[in-house]
Design a protein around this motif. Structure first.
Motif, short mmCIF file in Angstrom:
data_model
loop_
_atom_site.label_atom_id
_atom_site.label_comp_id
_atom_site.label_asym_id
_atom_site.label_seq_id
_atom_site.Cartn_x
_atom_site.Cartn_y
_atom_site.Cartn_z
N ARG A 112 11.71 -10.22 12.17
CA ARG A 112 11.84 -8.77 12.46
C ARG A 112 11.15 -8.19 11.31
O ARG A 112 10.55 -7.15 11.37
CB ARG A 112 12.96 -8.31 12.69
CG ARG A 112 13.63 -8.67 14.18
CD ARG A 112 15.07 -8.11 14.27
NE ARG A 112 15.52 -8.44 15.66
CZ ARG A 112 16.40 -9.17 15.94
NH1 ARG A 112 17.34 -9.46 14.70
NH2 ARG A 112 16.91 -9.51 16.92
N MET A 113 11.41 -8.69 10.01
CA MET A 113 10.67 -7.99 9.03
C MET A 113 9.23 -7.90 8.97
O MET A 113 8.43 -7.31 8.14
CB MET A 113 11.40 -8.44 7.65
CG MET A 113 12.70 -7.99 7.58
SD MET A 113 13.57 -8.51 6.06
CE MET A 113 12.98 -7.34 4.96
N LYS A 114 8.80 -9.34 9.16
CA LYS A 114 7.20 -9.61 9.07
C LYS A 114 6.25 -8.62 9.66
O LYS A 114 5.35 -8.24 8.90
CB LYS A 114 6.96 -11.20 9.87
CG LYS A 114 5.65 -11.44 9.67
CD LYS A 114 5.26 -12.20 8.46
CE LYS A 114 4.03 -12.81 8.34
NZ LYS A 114 3.36 -12.40 6.95
N PRO A 115 6.35 -8.06 10.87
CA PRO A 115 5.49 -7.38 11.47
C PRO A 115 5.48 -6.01 10.69
O PRO A 115 4.48 -5.20 10.61
CB PRO A 115 5.76 -6.93 12.96
CG PRO A 115 7.19 -7.74 12.90
CD PRO A 115 7.58 -8.65 12.10
N LEU A 116 6.55 -5.65 9.98
CA LEU A 116 6.73 -4.24 9.24
C LEU A 116 6.05 -4.54 7.86
O LEU A 116 6.14 -3.47 6.99
CB LEU A 116 8.16 -4.01 9.00
CG LEU A 116 8.81 -3.60 10.54
CD1 LEU A 116 10.25 -3.14 10.27
CD2 LEU A 116 7.99 -2.35 11.14
N GLY A 117 5.69 -5.49 7.54
CA GLY A 117 4.76 -5.91 6.17
C GLY A 117 5.85 -6.07 5.25
O GLY A 117 5.07 -5.91 3.97
N PHE A 118 6.90 -6.23 5.06
CA PHE A 118 7.73 -6.69 4.16
C PHE A 118 7.33 -8.11 3.46
O PHE A 118 7.10 -8.96 4.09
CB PHE A 118 9.37 -6.92 4.41
CG PHE A 118 10.00 -5.65 4.84
CD1 PHE A 118 10.59 -4.94 3.55
CD2 PHE A 118 10.09 -5.16 6.05
CE1 PHE A 118 11.33 -3.59 4.00
CE2 PHE A 118 10.69 -3.91 6.10
CZ PHE A 118 11.19 -3.26 5.16
N THR A 119 7.49 -8.11 2.02
CA THR A 119 6.90 -9.38 1.29
C THR A 119 7.92 -10.36 1.58
O THR A 119 9.13 -10.15 1.78
CB THR A 119 6.69 -9.02 -0.11
OG1 THR A 119 7.86 -8.63 -0.71
CG2 THR A 119 5.59 -7.80 -0.15
#
Length: 135
Positions: free
Chosen positions: A58-65
């Motif tokens: 879920r974090m990936k598409p929000l651009g979290f490193t």
């Protein structure tokens, strides 16, 4: 669902909707570790492992490193394990910062989607103008 049931990487990948390669990459990056290994050396995952993978997904598409993902997972672990007398307020403050960052990124994605939909509509208008109706 029990937390004690182990599953191999293929089943874990299918359940979470990630590729085996992606799960291995997340393992190499220190985001997820299999709970166990089979006698043959196969990675074995449990429901809590899948929950961690779902957070990362879920974090990936929000651009979290990867570092931010690692930090959030550590924070969630700390909150789960923390004694109420521990620095719980500071942990919750950090979690609030992650929430605010996620909300800001969701808003930015919505803005991008609105712009993209407007562009697609503009292209459709050009198509409609130039299509000759059937005789």
């Amino acid at each position: 669902m029990t937390t004690g049931r182990h599953m191999q990487i293929g089943e874990a990948a299918e359940r979470v909707g990630l590729s085996i390669r992606t799960i291995r990459h997340y393992e190499e990056a220190g985001l997820i570790m299999p709970s166990a290994r089979s006698e043959g050396g196969f990675r074995l995952y449990t429901e809590p492992d899948l929950a961690r993978l779902a957070v990362v997904k879920r974090m990936k598409p929000l651009g979290f490193t990867l570092d931010e993902m690692r930090d959030l997972l550590a924070l969630l672990d700390s909150l789960t394990e923390a004694d109420p007398a521990d620095n719980r307020a500071a942990l919750l403050d950090r979690l609030t910062m992650f929430h605010e960052a996620a909300q800001a990124r969701v808003t930015a994605l919505r803005d991008q989607l609105t712009m993209a939909e407007g562009f697609a509509g503009q292209i459709q208008d050009h198509i409609d103008i130039h299509v000759v109706p059937p005789a």
